[in-house]
Design a protein around this motif. Structure first.
Motif: not given
Length: 70
Positions: A31-34, A38-39, A51-54, A63-64
């Motif tokens: 899934a795309p991570l904007p 906040v997710t 699993i995310y991608t950005f 920073f997460f």
């Protein structure tokens, strides 16, 4: 998004050797991570993975932040 050969090196502290495991994921369904959003999500069972991608550019820093665990 490059194809090719990669190497993974596992190196223990001071040459220590112990068991380890890892999983390789196919990111085609990630899934795309904007950025700056906040997710939320639930891992069920807790041992599962999300699993995310950005998109990023060379030189940028990300920073997460872990906000809460309920």
């Amino acid at each position: 998004k490059a194809n090719g050969t990669a190497a993974l090196t596992v190196d223990g502290l001071n040459g220590a050797v112990s068991d380890f495991a890892f999983t390789l994921f196919d990111l085609a369904d990630a899934a795309p991570l904007p950025i700056d959003v906040v997710t939320n999500g639930v891992l069920d069972p807790a041992s599962s993975s999300a699993i995310y991608t950005f998109e990023g550019a060379a030189g940028e820093r990300y920073f997460f932040d872990y906000i809460t665990n309920t």
